[in-house]
Design a protein around this motif. Structure first.
Motif: not given
Length: 609
Positions: A138-142
């Protein structure tokens, strides 16, 4: 940060929580992995090592091993996708991982399982610890982003004890041994250096030693003999063709003066090398080098009207070059192109492999070159640059001297020098063609650039050098986390960068405003070692071959920034590594306040310490 090599111990920190990866049970036992806080007064965070797995694939895989107990990260493929540590099993794919850089974010990585490409993430936070699990990318999951933090360096030295006063209730005083903030070299330090010896009370920054200042000087790259120098500079070069490094200093009133090396670590008294030139300008740049390959040193000056070259007389002095310059280019005056030291780097090097030095410069609009012919004459520069790249102007790339180092080196082994530069986005290479032109630059490596945390040339020195005795030219640099190497492939490209030593970087307290760091062979084995002039003195990390380095040892208790090491300063006290004793080993030469100091290299000698 580049992927650390297997021998470096490091913590794995989650970017979203700032917590460190560890084991739910005791560190050496099998168990689920979690992230947790480690308070300063609690146990130390767990440390890991990355071990590359031999593979024929383009993408490198790693085993991630716990330093305590040797167990490795494993994907048990359970329903909750919880990651555990288990005993290592050769060839088990569930214990193999890809380390994938996060695009556009320096020092952050995805840790990806080799079996199904799921990435290491965090489960929902628990009351105390948060479990580590595998999830879809997930590209948005830091929380899927991880940072490798190298452990503190394991430097080798001895503590110094001093006598400290001890007061008593009845007014009496006695003395006891107490620890000092100073350090001294360990008895088996390799190499070992003598204590500093003042060999000549001239050329120093104190008024009694000449009051030398280097405000207008440009330090030679890497602190080594060579490069260009301005008025006020002090440096080392061979003035007589004997192979020994002499002292040279540039003063407005005196011209160039020298002290000849006697070959035993001492120097003769100061004498005039080059009479003051009435036409000299504070912006002139000087160097001394054998430009023709005949063993004779030449004095080369980048003057206002172009390039001037002087050859030595019978008495080994240089007569100011009168008349017309040998080349009406590469000078700081408008008539010679308006080349400025803070914008336009210039190189004097053999670009074609014929033994003669050529002139190459990067101006606003790109790269200009003047080849030297068999008669020692420099050819006039063309009407157009040979390459519209690597220049200060935006159309030529917007290269900045203080941010973007540029090199000329043979990266292919064909005897011709190529252009290599580290820009914001990484490394660019332009290969040298047989006809003397340069090919269009290629982007070859996403490291060593400002976008990857290499903020300036001063803070993060970079070198293009052969780090092994028989390999290609490599890129070596002092990065934010330590020493980084990218091995040359021999075709103008480089392997992915690796962090090879957790020392000499910004994280370990090294800064360009205080500490000089260079590469030089100080042990005589044919490979460059890492030399750092730190707070406590001179530290050396020995090159073990294949780009691997030992932990640093303190080898000399002088020439350092701290008061106990002499209070040496970058802007006042130049330091060099050069053989001034004639034994083939590099000694330390420094221009301090009272004059010139030498510490002799005692490697493989009887040690006097």
């Amino acid at each position: 940060m580049p992927v650390p090599m297997e021998e470096l111990k490091l913590e794995i920190v989650n970017a979203a929580t700032g917590k460190t990866l560890g084991v739910e049970t005791t560190p050496g036992a099998e168990g689920a992995l979690v992230v947790r806080d480690f308070p300063d007064d609690g146990p130390s965070p767990e440390q890991w090592q990355l071990s590359p797995v031999p593979t024929t694939q383009d993408e490198q895989t790693y085993v991630i091993r716990n330093v305590v107990g040797g167990k490795v990260l494993d994907d048990p493929a359970t329903g909750d996708r919880g990651v555990r540590q288990r005993d290592a099993a050769a060839g088990r794919e569930s214990q193999q991982w890809h380390v994938v850089p996060v695009e556009g974010e320096a020092d952050l990585y995805f840790i990806e399982g080799a079996t199904d490409r799921a990435v290491l993430d965090l489960a929902d936070p628990g009351e105390e610890d948060t479990r580590a699990v595998l999830r879809e990318y997930d590209d948005s999951a830091e929380s899927q982003r991880w940072r490798f933090v190298p452990a503190e360096p394991e430097r080798l030295s001895d503590l110094v004890l001093r006598w400290g006063a001890l007061s008593h209730w009845n007014g009496r005083r006695s003395w006891r041994l107490v620890r000092s903030p100073a350090l001294r070299p360990a008895p088996d330090a390799t190499p070992s250096y003598s204590d500093m010896l003042l060999v000549i009370d001239q050329f120093g920054s104190d008024q009694d030693a000449g009051g030398w200042k280097s405000e207008s000087a440009t330090r030679p790259a890497g602190g080594q003999p060579g490069g260009w120098a301005g008025l006020g500079a002090r440096f080392l070069a061979d003035t007589t063709g004997t192979g020994r490094q002499d002292i040279i200093a540039l003063a407005p009133a005196k011209g160039a003066v020298t002290a000849t090396c006697r070959g035993d670590g001492t120097f003769d008294d100061e004498r005039t090398l080059h009479q003051p030139d009435p036409s000299a300008d504070p912006a002139d740049l000087w160097t001394l080098a054998d430009t023709t390959g005949d063993g004779t040193p030449h004095l080369v000056v980048l003057a206002a009207d172009g390039v001037r070259v002087s050859t030595p007389d019978e008495d080994k002095t240089f007569t100011p070059a009168g008349g017309e310059p040998v080349l009406k280019a590469f000078g700081h005056g408008e008539q010679a192109g308006g080349w400025l030291a803070d914008k336009h780097p210039r190189f004097l090097t053999d670009t074609t492999g014929d033994g003669r030095s050529d002139l190459v410069g990067c101006h606003d609009d790109g790269v200009w070159i003047s080849l030297q012919d068999e008669e020692g004459k420099f050819a006039p520069v063309a009407d157009e640059p040979v390459l519209r790249a690597f220049g200060h102007g935006e159309e030529a790339g917007g290269w900045r001297v203080d941010k973007h180092p540029r090199f000329l080196a043979d990266t292919t082994g064909n005897g011709r020098t190529d252009l290599v530069g580290c820009h914001d986005d990484g490394v660019w290479v332009s290969l040298h063609n047989e006809d003397g032109t340069f090919a269009e630059p290629l982007y070859v490596l996403d490291s060593f650039g400002a976008d990857q945390g290499w903020t300036s040339v001063e803070e993060h020195p970079r070198f293009l050098i052969r780090s092994t005795s028989d390999g290609a030219t490599d890129l070596v640099g002092f990065g934010p986390q330590g020493v980084v190497i990218s091995r040359g492939r021999g075709d103008g490209t480089f392997e992915p960068a690796e962090l090879v030593l957790n020392d000499f970087g910004a994280r370990q307290g090294w800064t360009g405003k205080k500490h000089l760091r260079i590469l030089a062979d100080v042990t005589g084995d044919g490979t460059p070692d890492i030399v750092g002039f730190g707070d406590e003195g001179v530290w050396v990390s020995h090159n073990r071959g294949e780009g691997r380095f030992d932990q640093a040892q303190l080898v000399c208790r002088g020439f350092g920034y701290g008061d106990d090491a002499g209070a040496w300063r970058i802007d006042r006290h130049p330091r060099f590594l050069a053989d001034v004793t004639g034994d083939g080993r590099l000694d330390i030469v420094g221009f301090g306040g009272p004059g010139v100091y030498v510490a002799r290299n005692l490697y493989r000698r009887f040690r006097t310490r």
